[in-house]
Write a protein that holds these residues in place. Structure first.
Motif, PDB file in Angstrom:
ATOM      1  N   GLU A 159      64.822 -50.550-111.266  1.00 18.32           N
ATOM      2  CA  GLU A 159      63.527 -49.943-110.954  1.00 18.32           C
ATOM      3  C   GLU A 159      63.147 -50.230-109.512  1.00 18.32           C
ATOM      4  OE1 GLU A 159      60.256 -50.509-113.580  1.00 18.32           O
ATOM      5  OE2 GLU A 159      61.547 -50.548-115.341  1.00 18.32           O
ATOM      6  N   LEU A 160      62.414 -49.308-108.938  1.00 21.07           N
ATOM      7  CA  LEU A 160      61.942 -49.481-107.567  1.00 21.07           C
ATOM      8  C   LEU A 160      60.857 -50.540-107.527  1.00 21.07           C
ATOM      9  CD1 LEU A 160      61.678 -45.731-106.560  1.00 21.07           C
ATOM     10  CD2 LEU A 160      63.329 -47.383-105.704  1.00 21.07           C
ATOM     11  N   PRO A 161      60.714 -51.222-106.400  1.00 18.23           N
ATOM     12  CA  PRO A 161      59.636 -52.208-106.278  1.00 18.23           C
ATOM     13  C   PRO A 161      58.270 -51.505-106.231  1.00 18.23           C
ATOM     14  CG  PRO A 161      60.764 -51.927-104.192  1.00 18.23           C
ATOM     15  CD  PRO A 161      61.526 -51.131-105.204  1.00 18.23           C
ATOM     16  N   LEU A 162      57.211 -52.271-106.399  1.00 16.81           N
ATOM     17  CA  LEU A 162      55.872 -51.691-106.367  1.00 16.81           C
ATOM     18  C   LEU A 162      55.445 -51.298-104.959  1.00 16.81           C
ATOM     19  CD1 LEU A 162      54.050 -54.024-108.904  1.00 16.81           C
ATOM     20  CD2 LEU A 162      55.016 -51.746-109.285  1.00 16.81           C
ATOM     21  N   GLN A 163      56.022 -51.963-103.957  1.00 16.84           N
ATOM     22  CA  GLN A 163      55.738 -51.632-102.564  1.00 16.84           C
ATOM     23  C   GLN A 163      57.042 -51.682-101.773  1.00 16.84           C
ATOM     24  OE1 GLN A 163      52.903 -54.596-101.339  1.00 16.84           O
ATOM     25  NE2 GLN A 163      51.179 -53.256-101.786  1.00 16.84           N
ATOM     26  N   ILE A 164      57.139 -50.779-100.790  1.00 15.15           N
ATOM     27  CA  ILE A 164      58.302 -50.785 -99.914  1.00 15.15           C
ATOM     28  C   ILE A 164      57.834 -50.676 -98.470  1.00 15.15           C
ATOM     29  CG2 ILE A 164      59.895 -49.797-101.592  1.00 15.15           C
ATOM     30  CD1 ILE A 164      59.585 -47.104-100.150  1.00 15.15           C
ATOM     31  N   VAL A 165      58.729 -51.016 -97.570  1.00 16.01           N
ATOM     32  CA  VAL A 165      58.459 -50.893 -96.137  1.00 16.01           C
ATOM     33  C   VAL A 165      59.223 -49.686 -95.629  1.00 16.01           C
ATOM     34  CG1 VAL A 165      58.700 -52.011 -93.895  1.00 16.01           C
ATOM     35  CG2 VAL A 165      58.201 -53.385 -95.912  1.00 16.01           C
ATOM     36  N   ASP A 166      58.529 -48.811 -94.889  1.00 17.07           N
ATOM     37  CA  ASP A 166      59.231 -47.656 -94.322  1.00 17.07           C
ATOM     38  C   ASP A 166      59.851 -48.026 -92.983  1.00 17.07           C
ATOM     39  OD1 ASP A 166      57.159 -47.627 -92.482  1.00 17.07           O
ATOM     40  OD2 ASP A 166      56.336 -45.700 -93.117  1.00 17.07           O
ATOM     41  N   ARG A 167      60.488 -47.058 -92.318  1.00 14.46           N
ATOM     42  CA  ARG A 167      61.189 -47.310 -91.051  1.00 14.46           C
ATOM     43  C   ARG A 167      60.256 -47.795 -89.951  1.00 14.46           C
ATOM     44  NH1 ARG A 167      66.479 -44.534 -90.579  1.00 14.46           N
ATOM     45  NH2 ARG A 167      66.790 -43.471 -92.533  1.00 14.46           N
ATOM     46  N   ASN A 168      58.979 -47.439 -90.051  1.00 17.21           N
ATOM     47  CA  ASN A 168      58.013 -47.828 -89.024  1.00 17.21           C
ATOM     48  C   ASN A 168      57.328 -49.153 -89.322  1.00 17.21           C
ATOM     49  OD1 ASN A 168      58.528 -45.409 -87.671  1.00 17.21           O
ATOM     50  ND2 ASN A 168      57.053 -44.327 -88.950  1.00 17.21           N
ATOM     51  N   GLY A 169      57.699 -49.788 -90.416  1.00 16.56           N
ATOM     52  CA  GLY A 169      57.100 -51.063 -90.770  1.00 16.56           C
ATOM     53  C   GLY A 169      55.829 -50.940 -91.595  1.00 16.56           C
ATOM     54  N   ASN A 170      55.504 -49.740 -92.029  1.00 16.08           N
ATOM     55  CA  ASN A 170      54.307 -49.523 -92.842  1.00 16.08           C
ATOM     56  C   ASN A 170      54.615 -49.774 -94.312  1.00 16.08           C
ATOM     57  OD1 ASN A 170      52.896 -48.601 -90.534  1.00 16.08           O
ATOM     58  ND2 ASN A 170      53.813 -46.582 -90.798  1.00 16.08           N
ATOM     59  N   MET A 171      53.664 -50.353 -95.008  1.00 14.68           N
ATOM     60  CA  MET A 171      53.813 -50.590 -96.441  1.00 14.68           C
ATOM     61  C   MET A 171      53.461 -49.317 -97.204  1.00 14.68           C
ATOM     62  SD  MET A 171      54.857 -53.666 -96.884  1.00 14.68           S
ATOM     63  CE  MET A 171      54.567 -53.953 -98.598  1.00 14.68           C
ATOM     64  N   MET A 172      54.301 -48.976 -98.178  1.00 19.44           N
ATOM     65  CA  MET A 172      54.042 -47.825 -99.033  1.00 19.44           C
ATOM     66  C   MET A 172      53.864 -48.316-100.462  1.00 19.44           C
ATOM     67  SD  MET A 172      56.774 -45.068 -97.518  1.00 19.44           S
ATOM     68  CE  MET A 172      56.521 -44.003 -98.917  1.00 19.44           C
ATOM     69  N   ASP A 173      52.845 -47.821-101.121  1.00 19.59           N
ATOM     70  CA  ASP A 173      52.537 -48.213-102.490  1.00 19.59           C
ATOM     71  C   ASP A 173      53.292 -47.309-103.461  1.00 19.59           C
ATOM     72  OD1 ASP A 173      51.352 -49.393-104.717  1.00 19.59           O
ATOM     73  OD2 ASP A 173      49.631 -48.039-104.644  1.00 19.59           O
ATOM     74  N   LEU A 174      54.111 -47.906-104.309  1.00 19.97           N
ATOM     75  CA  LEU A 174      54.860 -47.155-105.314  1.00 19.97           C
ATOM     76  C   LEU A 174      54.400 -47.498-106.726  1.00 19.97           C
ATOM     77  CD1 LEU A 174      58.519 -47.380-103.956  1.00 19.97           C
ATOM     78  CD2 LEU A 174      56.833 -45.597-103.576  1.00 19.97           C
ATOM     79  N   SER A 175      53.269 -48.165-106.843  1.00 22.07           N
ATOM     80  CA  SER A 175      52.811 -48.618-108.149  1.00 22.07           C
ATOM     81  C   SER A 175      52.442 -47.467-109.075  1.00 22.07           C
ATOM     82  CB  SER A 175      51.622 -49.580-107.999  1.00 22.07           C
ATOM     83  OG  SER A 175      50.538 -48.914-107.378  1.00 22.07           O
ATOM     84  N   THR A 176      52.168 -46.284-108.534  1.00 18.78           N
ATOM     85  CA  THR A 176      51.806 -45.143-109.370  1.00 18.78           C
ATOM     86  C   THR A 176      53.018 -44.316-109.773  1.00 18.78           C
ATOM     87  OG1 THR A 176      51.417 -43.777-107.409  1.00 18.78           O
ATOM     88  CG2 THR A 176      49.518 -44.971-108.319  1.00 18.78           C
ATOM     89  N   LEU A 177      54.192 -44.687-109.300  1.00 18.27           N
ATOM     90  CA  LEU A 177      55.412 -43.951-109.618  1.00 18.27           C
ATOM     91  C   LEU A 177      55.782 -44.175-111.087  1.00 18.27           C
ATOM     92  CD1 LEU A 177      57.653 -42.269-108.174  1.00 18.27           C
ATOM     93  CD2 LEU A 177      58.932 -44.397-108.030  1.00 18.27           C
ATOM     94  N   THR A 178      56.005 -43.074-111.804  1.00 15.64           N
ATOM     95  CA  THR A 178      56.414 -43.158-113.210  1.00 15.64           C
ATOM     96  C   THR A 178      57.842 -42.641-113.340  1.00 15.64           C
ATOM     97  OG1 THR A 178      55.653 -40.927-113.765  1.00 15.64           O
ATOM     98  CG2 THR A 178      54.032 -42.731-113.943  1.00 15.64           C
ATOM     99  N   ASP A 179      58.381 -42.664-114.548  1.00 17.93           N
ATOM    100  CA  ASP A 179      59.747 -42.175-114.785  1.00 17.93           C
ATOM    101  C   ASP A 179      59.867 -40.675-114.543  1.00 17.93           C
ATOM    102  OD1 ASP A 179      61.080 -44.478-115.254  1.00 17.93           O
ATOM    103  OD2 ASP A 179      61.229 -44.235-117.432  1.00 17.93           O
ATOM    104  N   ASP A 180      58.757 -39.962-114.576  1.00 15.94           N
ATOM    105  CA  ASP A 180      58.797 -38.519-114.398  1.00 15.94           C
ATOM    106  C   ASP A 180      58.225 -38.065-113.061  1.00 15.94           C
ATOM    107  OD1 ASP A 180      59.960 -38.044-116.956  1.00 15.94           O
ATOM    108  OD2 ASP A 180      58.003 -38.449-117.850  1.00 15.94           O
ATOM    109  N   SER A 181      57.965 -38.998-112.146  1.00 11.85           N
ATOM    110  CA  SER A 181      57.455 -38.654-110.813  1.00 11.85           C
ATOM    111  C   SER A 181      58.622 -38.340-109.886  1.00 11.85           C
ATOM    112  CB  SER A 181      56.667 -39.821-110.213  1.00 11.85           C
ATOM    113  OG  SER A 181      55.595 -40.178-111.032  1.00 11.85           O
ATOM    114  N   GLN A 182      58.435 -37.363-109.035  1.00 10.77           N
ATOM    115  CA  GLN A 182      59.449 -37.027-108.039  1.00 10.77           C
ATOM    116  C   GLN A 182      59.427 -38.090-106.940  1.00 10.77           C
ATOM    117  OE1 GLN A 182      61.562 -34.306-108.245  1.00 10.77           O
ATOM    118  NE2 GLN A 182      60.666 -33.946-110.253  1.00 10.77           N
ATOM    119  N   PHE A 183      60.617 -38.492-106.494  1.00  6.91           N
ATOM    120  CA  PHE A 183      60.721 -39.501-105.452  1.00  6.91           C
ATOM    121  C   PHE A 183      61.893 -39.152-104.543  1.00  6.91           C
ATOM    122  CE2 PHE A 183      62.142 -43.677-103.821  1.00  6.91           C
ATOM    123  CZ  PHE A 183      60.971 -44.064-103.188  1.00  6.91           C
ATOM    124  N   ASP A 184      61.771 -39.474-103.265  1.00  6.19           N
ATOM    125  CA  ASP A 184      62.813 -39.190-102.278  1.00  6.19           C
ATOM    126  C   ASP A 184      63.762 -40.393-102.195  1.00  6.19           C
ATOM    127  OD1 ASP A 184      64.407 -38.451-100.190  1.00  6.19           O
ATOM    128  OD2 ASP A 184      62.769 -38.020 -98.810  1.00  6.19           O
TER     129      ASP A 184
END
Length: 142
Positions: free
Chosen positions: A82-107
């Motif tokens: 499973e993906l973590p609840l938060q990730i860091v993008d290429r620019n160093g910004n935190m992205m919240d993934l806590s709302t991602l479900t099994d049926d959510s589209q993700f890149d």
């Protein structure tokens, strides 16, 4: 009172050297660059399939590929985790993934490219290698 001009130390080493433009371009040099750009384009097209995928579908593809022995256990584990609840993008910004479900589209393509880049930047070549295996699997799966 005397006034002295201030000059930076080592100013002469900071000068930009003029370079003459290269007028002699050979055809083999151009053709290899065109081939490399075509390979990169094909790779990007392959990754586009995984640019909008649900976590559930990715786990299904990983499971099927593992059963057909197309991927090793480490790649399967990476894809099915499973993906973590938060990730860091290429620019160093935190992205919240806590709302991602099994049926959510993700890149996933961008996620794994970013994670590979970050792992290389911090010098964790083992993790960078595992992310490279995932990206290689993505490119072969289309």
């Amino acid at each position: 009172m005397e006034i002295f001009s201030i000059q930076p130390v080592g100013a002469s080493s900071l000068r930009v050297k003029e370079s003459s433009p290269q007028s002699d371009v050979r055809l083999p040099e151009l053709s290899s660059k065109v081939a490399n750009s075509r390979e990169a384009e094909v790779f990007e097209e392959a990754l586009s399939v995984f640019a909008s995928m649900t976590p559930r579908r990715l786990r299904e593809i990983a499971s099927e590929s593992f059963q057909r022995q197309e991927i090793d256990a480490d790649t399967y584990r990476e894809l099915s985790t499973e993906l973590p609840l938060q990730i860091v993008d290429r620019n160093g910004n935190m992205m919240d993934l806590s709302t991602l479900t099994d049926d959510s589209q993700f890149d996933y393509a961008e996620y794994y490219r970013t994670q590979q880049s970050l792992a290389e930047m911090i010098g964790d070549m083992d993790m960078a290698g595992s992310y490279a295996k995932v990206l290689d699997f993505f490119s072969k799966s289309t």
